[in-house]
Design an enzyme around this catalytic site. Structure first.
Site, short mmCIF file in Angstrom:
data_model
loop_
_atom_site.label_atom_id
_atom_site.label_comp_id
_atom_site.label_asym_id
_atom_site.label_seq_id
_atom_site.Cartn_x
_atom_site.Cartn_y
_atom_site.Cartn_z
N ASP A 49 7.99 -1.04 1.76
CA ASP A 49 6.65 -1.39 1.03
C ASP A 49 6.08 -2.55 2.82
OD1 ASP A 49 4.57 -3.44 0.61
OD2 ASP A 49 5.90 -4.56 -0.52
N TYR B 246 20.23 1.23 3.14
CA TYR B 246 19.81 0.49 3.14
C TYR B 246 20.84 -0.05 4.47
CZ TYR B 246 15.23 0.54 0.48
OH TYR B 246 14.93 1.23 -0.44
#
Length: 439
Positions: free
Chosen positions: A157, A212
């Site tokens: 995002d 991540y």
């Protein structure tokens, strides 16, 4: 009156079809561009056709496109494969592939494209534009991405970067494809690799795990009395060990309903499996000390990673006790802070099951990007890390977030199921940790 007969001719002519059409008196007959007399026997017609065939073989190839005597293109020439009107795309095969992407997310409203909305620019907007301009896909595929079977692996995002994002799609394998695509992308975005995959491959559904990283200033782990941006702060070994003990407790399967929104504690999709989570040794950039936390899991819900790190920071700084982790995995509603999205980076996506089945079939390559490791590292050093460091120094996003920690009530809980607010389990399960702006 139409009469038709078929005659077999030898040589390159193959099977020929001749038609004799009744015409008004005084009008000659024409066959394949040959003017025929009013009366001609079948034998004479065969000789005339053979003569015309021999002459056509002597004509130079560059004669394509010439007009016949009646002003119309000769049908034989009109069917020539070397005709200029043939589009270039027909020369290249259309295949299902995956693209390895790296990008700095600053200035973009996430990965996913919002077709019809030009207000917020996304990573996919840039990619699709580059694919059209480079000739990899037709323009109408850009308007309707389903036509090229487009699928992203993770929906990063606003502000979130990636060093190993994978998208799957069908495109024309044009010559010099990577260079042509990259020539139409901004400098903070690059396609680093391409590999063929099976026709039914879906980058999101075939992904086994995602890794991540979160790059952050170590001042976040300082005692709460030192909540000031002190470039001289250095995290000691004892604090690093405490951080890693807390991160290690996340490993395994837990109920993470408190680490996202709109999921109840009994929602099966809230149970997620964490394989690895660790904070590396600190390092200094532009005088400020940073550390990188890496986490690997099967999948992540929206905001999950950022809340996991936020809770650890709250415990290390003394705002919450260690037992809050155990409570957060129960049915109670626990207030968990969420760190800013600036330092979050999608490092790698894993396809172990796909590689085991198809990676060695002699047709498809394993989705392993070891050969691209140097290019990935170079891109991070040039575009991702400097952006994170410079933005942190200028905007002080972590310092501003730390000022909100006293507002949270880490002891307050609420029992009972949380409402789904109209969202289905399937919709929730599609979410990845994708870094909205901090609350």
């Amino acid at each position: 009156m139409l009469s038709t007969w078929v005659r077999r001719a030898s040589g390159r002519a193959g099977q020929r079809i001749f038609s004799q059409v009744a015409e008004p008196k005084g009008v000659g007959r024409r066959l394949c561009g040959i003017q025929l007399p009013e009366e001609m026997s079948a034998e004479e017609l065969s000789k005339e056709l053979q003569r015309e065939q021999e002459e056509s073989l002597k004509r130079p190839a560059e004669g394509n496109g010439d007009l016949g005597e009646d002003g119309h293109l000769d049908k034989r020439l009109k069917q020539s494969p070397s005709k200029e009107s043939l589009t270039d795309v027909k020369k290249f095969p259309k295949r299902k592939v995956v693209l390895l992407m790296a990008y700095s997310g600053k200035g973009y409203h996430g990965m996913q494209r919002n077709v019809g909305s030009s207000q917020f620019k996304t990573i996919e907007d840039e990619l699709v534009t580059a694919l059209v301009k480079s000739g990899c896909i037709p323009e109408n595929h850009g308007a309707d991405m389903k036509k090229m079977s487009f699928q992203r692996c993770a929906r990063t995002d606003k502000g979130v970067s990636a060093a190993g994002q994978i998208v799957s799609l069908k495109l024309w394998l044009i010559d010099g494809i990577l260079d042509k695509i990259n020539s139409h992308l901004p400098s903070q975005m690059k396609v680093l690799g391409l590999k063929r995959v099976t026709g039914g491959f879906n980058s999101k559904n075939k992904c086994d795990a995602r890794t991540y990283s979160y790059m952050m200033p170590t001042i976040a782990f300082a005692p709460k009395e030192l909540d000031v941006l002190d470039n001289g702060f250095r995290m000691d070994e004892g604090t690093l060990q405490m951080v890693n003990r807390l991160l290690c407790r996340f490993k395994g399967t837990h109920n993470f309903h408190n680490y996202t929104s709109q999921k109840g504690p009994r929602d099966p999709s809230a149970r997620r499996y964490i394989m690895e989570m660790e904070c590396g040794k600190p390092f200094v950039r532009q005088g400020l000390e940073f550390a990188v936390i890496q986490v690997k899991g099967q999948s992540f819900m929206m905001h999950q990673i950022r809340k996991m790190i936020g809770l650890v920071i709250a415990v290390v700084k003394g705002y919450a006790t260690v037992n809050i982790q155990d409570r957060s995995w129960g049915e109670e509603k626990v207030d968990i802070p969420k760190v800013p999205g600036l330092g979050l980076v999608l490092e790698k996506v894993h396809f172990e099951k796909y590689d085991k089945r198809f990676g060695g079939d002699g047709v498809h390559e394993p989705l392993d990007w070891t050969q691209e490791a140097d290019k990935i590292a170079a891109f991070k050093e040039e575009h991702i890390y400097p952006t994170i460091v410079q933005t942190e120094l200028e905007e002080k996003s972590m310092l501003n977030w730390m000022k909100t920690l006293p507002i949270h009530d880490f002891e307050a809980t609420a029992t009972g199921l949380q409402e789904h607010k109209g969202r289905t389990v399937e919709e929730d399960d599609d979410d990845d940790d994708d870094g909205h702006g901090s609350d």
